[in-house]
Design an enzyme around this catalytic site. Structure first.
Site, PDB file in Angstrom:
ATOM      1  N   GLU A 126     -35.102  18.291   6.025  1.00 48.87           N
ATOM      2  CA  GLU A 126     -36.486  18.406   6.492  1.00 48.87           C
ATOM      3  C   GLU A 126     -36.732  17.316   7.521  1.00 48.87           C
ATOM      4  O   GLU A 126     -35.933  16.380   7.619  1.00 48.87           O
ATOM      5  CB  GLU A 126     -37.454  18.240   5.311  1.00 48.87           C
ATOM      6  CG  GLU A 126     -37.346  19.337   4.277  1.00 48.87           C
ATOM      7  CD  GLU A 126     -38.396  19.206   3.182  1.00 48.87           C
ATOM      8  OE1 GLU A 126     -39.303  18.368   3.316  1.00 48.87           O
ATOM      9  OE2 GLU A 126     -38.280  19.966   2.204  1.00 48.87           O
ATOM     10  N   ILE A 156     -31.661  24.281  10.319  1.00 51.80           N
ATOM     11  CA  ILE A 156     -30.885  25.056   9.351  1.00 51.80           C
ATOM     12  C   ILE A 156     -29.895  25.966  10.084  1.00 51.80           C
ATOM     13  O   ILE A 156     -30.297  26.859  10.840  1.00 51.80           O
ATOM     14  CB  ILE A 156     -31.816  25.876   8.432  1.00 51.80           C
ATOM     15  CG1 ILE A 156     -32.823  24.941   7.735  1.00 51.80           C
ATOM     16  CG2 ILE A 156     -30.998  26.676   7.430  1.00 51.80           C
ATOM     17  CD1 ILE A 156     -32.200  23.739   7.000  1.00 51.80           C
ATOM     18  N   ASP A 239     -19.758  18.837  -2.371  1.00 51.44           N
ATOM     19  CA  ASP A 239     -18.377  18.544  -2.776  1.00 51.44           C
ATOM     20  C   ASP A 239     -17.465  19.713  -2.407  1.00 51.44           C
ATOM     21  O   ASP A 239     -16.355  19.524  -1.928  1.00 51.44           O
ATOM     22  CB  ASP A 239     -18.301  18.319  -4.297  1.00 51.44           C
ATOM     23  CG  ASP A 239     -18.798  16.933  -4.695  1.00 51.44           C
ATOM     24  OD1 ASP A 239     -19.010  16.099  -3.793  1.00 51.44           O
ATOM     25  OD2 ASP A 239     -18.978  16.699  -5.904  1.00 51.44           O
ATOM     26  N   GLN A 336      -9.840  12.985  28.480  1.00 52.47           N
ATOM     27  CA  GLN A 336      -9.238  11.924  29.300  1.00 52.47           C
ATOM     28  C   GLN A 336      -7.904  12.379  29.900  1.00 52.47           C
ATOM     29  O   GLN A 336      -7.626  12.133  31.069  1.00 52.47           O
ATOM     30  CB  GLN A 336      -9.044  10.665  28.443  1.00 52.47           C
ATOM     31  CG  GLN A 336      -8.706   9.427  29.239  1.00 52.47           C
ATOM     32  CD  GLN A 336      -9.861   8.979  30.152  1.00 52.47           C
ATOM     33  OE1 GLN A 336     -11.011   9.273  29.878  1.00 52.47           O
ATOM     34  NE2 GLN A 336      -9.532   8.322  31.247  1.00 52.47           N
ATOM     35  N   GLU A 363     -23.614  18.025   7.250  1.00 50.21           N
ATOM     36  CA  GLU A 363     -23.114  18.016   5.863  1.00 50.21           C
ATOM     37  C   GLU A 363     -22.899  16.592   5.361  1.00 50.21           C
ATOM     38  O   GLU A 363     -21.933  16.288   4.672  1.00 50.21           O
ATOM     39  CB  GLU A 363     -21.824  18.835   5.731  1.00 50.21           C
ATOM     40  CG  GLU A 363     -22.094  20.270   6.046  1.00 50.21           C
ATOM     41  CD  GLU A 363     -21.450  21.239   5.073  1.00 50.21           C
ATOM     42  OE1 GLU A 363     -21.505  22.423   5.382  1.00 50.21           O
ATOM     43  OE2 GLU A 363     -20.922  20.856   4.013  1.00 50.21           O
ATOM     44  N   GLY A 364     -23.857  15.738   5.676  1.00 42.25           N
ATOM     45  CA  GLY A 364     -23.778  14.325   5.319  1.00 42.25           C
ATOM     46  C   GLY A 364     -23.116  13.569   6.446  1.00 42.25           C
ATOM     47  O   GLY A 364     -21.968  13.848   6.778  1.00 42.25           O
ATOM     48  N   THR A 365     -23.848  12.635   7.050  1.00 44.03           N
ATOM     49  CA  THR A 365     -23.267  11.866   8.158  1.00 44.03           C
ATOM     50  C   THR A 365     -22.030  11.131   7.650  1.00 44.03           C
ATOM     51  O   THR A 365     -21.866  10.928   6.444  1.00 44.03           O
ATOM     52  CB  THR A 365     -24.266  10.811   8.681  1.00 44.03           C
ATOM     53  OG1 THR A 365     -24.565   9.922   7.603  1.00 44.03           O
ATOM     54  CG2 THR A 365     -25.552  11.453   9.178  1.00 44.03           C
TER      55      THR A 365
END
Lengths: 389, 263
Positions: A126, A156, A239, A336, A363-365
């Protein structure tokens, strides 16, 4: 490298590689440029039976596990992680139902997701709640045989394109972390709508929208698990899904490496192919080594997780974090190696570099992954009675 | 409805080399693929199966390795496959091939529709389909781009010709050869691939087909390949440049010098 895959796993890998080569690679630049949702490719993946790899056969899936799903995601990710994220996000939306849903919910939704007839999505973030999930404000209030949802979800993946949403909402604010619950919300539910499609740095084939709930009324049977289990559902879902993100990173790294090596062998400067220069060779050597290390980590963790061990948060975080960092590094170095050509949109590596960044964020930093790993280490060593000194 | 699709394994022509001394195809190390046009025929059959109650059988004549090609089509959704393999079949020209394939179709007994690719990319003859139809004494149409099932006793086929399109109505059983426009071949599905891996593929030889070994293979072939060669490059070409008027004048002078009749 031979990872000793079974016949079936090789088949999954080959099939996904074929779709990546024939359907994704030729279209990725156009999908990226036009922010176009890859419906055609999703239909192909559905027809190929790839949406249900991790879903048990009794719910219409192929009965495989996280590893099988990772194999497919890796191949697709090698061509375009925008497309592969769209595919993988349906799994993220499915996991709460698969892990904690009632038999009725499983029988109703999982076959639709497994067949690819309907896409799923996962609604947690959110405006005020990202890494700190406890900040969510969306509420679900019970009203007889229904729950009424109010609030909004931000960024989302598959929003507006998916038809089945696993959504986290507060059912009892007084209970804090134990006061949140997951629900299934379907497109067409009264009071459920979408915000505008977001413009993004990368993965532009994937659709990102706001979910808006205004007195959204859903049957009470859409509650996933029990009231108050929301955070557990979220954590267990992550997980399961994190190795998939890691596999996207491995695929992207391999895709960038392939292009960099091929280019370095052909590009002539100072009358020699540039791969003959150690400056390039060493760069490619590091890229290849890290890609293989990430793959070995993801494969072994995915296989371990499929043996249903108790606690997997640490290893799931490890593979997501590592493969995402490798993908960012490898794709940056691929640009590069290709030099000015790499920076141009005529070559696919600049897109890979833009795309790779999201792997370190969603999905989680990667910072949150390191928090998880650090906290798990603290717990693990705290339980030990022996000393290493 | 029972649809039979005839396919052929061919060398992957994207990687084909010609031996500079013998002028023949270097087959060593060249991967075999399913003739691309035959994949359109498979797709055409599967499209009919998608929307109708149909069973699709794929048949090929070839060495035992050709079962891999058959399994590949089963991965796309083909129900059954038959391999026609016999030492006696070796060296078949189009006539002997058609004879063998037609005998297999007869043995199947209940085939309503036979689909073939318009031609194979190695020989490029486009003969086997029509020859089979002749041998089976059934109607056929070539270069078909769309198939509609009719009332159960006939089909409607839309043919692409150089002049335009033709719409044909054919009583079944019938044979059609199809072109690319029929639709891109689909990708395999995991379930079908897994089933294909385990599928038992029957192998029919000359005896199973009731064929005299003198009528098949090299013995049954009317044509023999004496030599394959690349046509020599023509070097006697000249490029005429300049304005249109200049070009016309130079061409006229050239023709005059060359004593072209009538100039």
């Amino acid at each position: 490298m031979d990872y000793f895959l079974t016949e079936e796993q090789k088949m999954i890998q080959e099939l996904a590689a074929q779709i990546a080569a024939e359907k994704v690679r030729p279209t990725r630049a156009k999908l990226d440029e036009n922010d176009e949702f890859p419906w055609e490719i999703m239909k192909t993946l559905a027809q190929a039976d790839l949406f249900g790899l991790y879903i048990p056969e009794e719910y219409g899936g192929m009965g495989g596990g996280i590893f099988e799903n990772c194999l497919a995601v890796e191949q697709l990710g090698g061509a375009c992680i925008g497309v592969a994220t769209t595919f993988a996000a349906s799994g993220l939306g499915a996991y709460p139902i698969l892990l904690f849903g009632s038999e009725d919910l499983k029988h109703k939704y999982l076959p639709q997701i497994a067949s690819g007839k309907r896409l799923a999505a996962f609604g947690l973030t959110e405006p005020g709640a990202g890494s700190d999930v406890s900040g969510i404000k969306t509420t679900a209030v019970k009203d007889g045989d229904h729950y009424i949802l109010n609030g909004s979800k931000q960024w989302i993946t598959n929003g507006g394109e998916a038809e089945i949403y696993s959504v986290l909402a507060i059912t009892d604010r007084s209970k804090g972390a134990r006061g949140a619950s997951f629900f299934v919300v379907e497109t067409g539910d009264p009071g459920f709508s979408f915000g505008k499609k977001e413009k993004k740095l990368g993965i532009r084939a994937s659709a990102t929208r706001e979910l808006i709930f205004q007195d959204c009324r859903i049957p009470k049977e859409r509650l996933i698990g029990r009231e108050g289990m929301g955070f557990i559902v979220a954590m267990k879902t992550f997980d399961k899904s994190r190795p998939g993100i890691a596999a996207l990173g491995v695929g992207l790294s391999q895709g960038a490496l392939d292009l960099a090596v091929e280019y370095a062998r052909k590009r002539v400067q100072f009358e020699k192919p540039i791969i003959s220069f150690q400056a390039i060779q060493h760069k490619l050597a590091d890229m290849a080594t890290k890609t293989e290390a990430a793959r070995a980590l993801v494969y072994s963790i995915a296989r371990f997780m499929d043996s249903n061990p108790n606690d997997v948060s640490k290893v799931a975080a490890m593979c997501k974090m590592y493969a995402a960092d490798v993908a960012m590094e490898v794709s940056t170095n691929a640009v590069q190696v290709l030099g000015g050509y790499g920076y141009m949109q005529d070559y696919p590596v600049e897109k890979m570099m833009r795309d790779a960044k999201i792997l370190q964020i969603y999905e989680g930093t990667n910072e949150i992954q390191r928090n998880i790993i650090g906290q798990e280490l603290n717990k693990e060593y705290g339980r030990m009675k022996d000393t290493f000194f | 409805m029972h649809i039979a699709v005839c396919i052929k394994q061919v060398p992957d022509t994207r990687n084909v080399r010609i031996d500079p001394d013998t002028h023949t195809l270097v087959r060593q190390g060249v991967e075999s693929i399913i003739n691309p046009f035959d994949l359109f025929a498979v797709e055409a059959a599967l499209k009919i199966k998608d929307e109708n109650n149909a069973r699709v059988t794929v048949v090929t004549m070839g060495p035992p390795q050709a079962t891999e090609a058959l399994r590949d089509t089963m991965g796309l959704g083909v129900d059954d496959a038959v391999l026609l393999s016999d030492r006696a079949f070796a060296g078949s020209d189009t006539w002997a091939t058609s004879t063998t394939l037609a005998a297999a179709i007869k043995k199947m007994g209940d085939v309503d529709l036979i689909l073939c690719g318009k031609q194979a990319v190695d020989g490029d003859t486009a003969q086997v389909g029509p020859e089979m139809a002749a041998l089976l004494d059934i109607p056929y149409a070539t270069f078909v781009k769309k198939i509609d099932l009719g009332d159960g006793n006939s089909i409607r086929a839309i043919r692409q010709t150089d002049e335009g399109t033709e719409i044909w109505k054919l009583p079944t059983p019938a044979l059609l050869t199809v072109i690319k426009e029929i639709g891109e071949p689909r990708v395999p599905s995991l379930r079908f691939k897994m089933r294909a891996k385990k599928a038992e593929i029957p192998v029919w030889g000359a005896a199973d087909l009731g064929l005299d070994t003198n009528c098949v293979g090299l013995c049954g072939s009317f044509t023999q390949v004496v030599r394959i060669f690349s046509p020599p490059r023509r070097t006697d070409r000249i490029l005429i440049e300049g304005s249109v008027e200049e070009q016309a004048e130079r061409l006229f002078n050239y023709m005059k010098q060359s004593r072209v009749p009538g100039i």
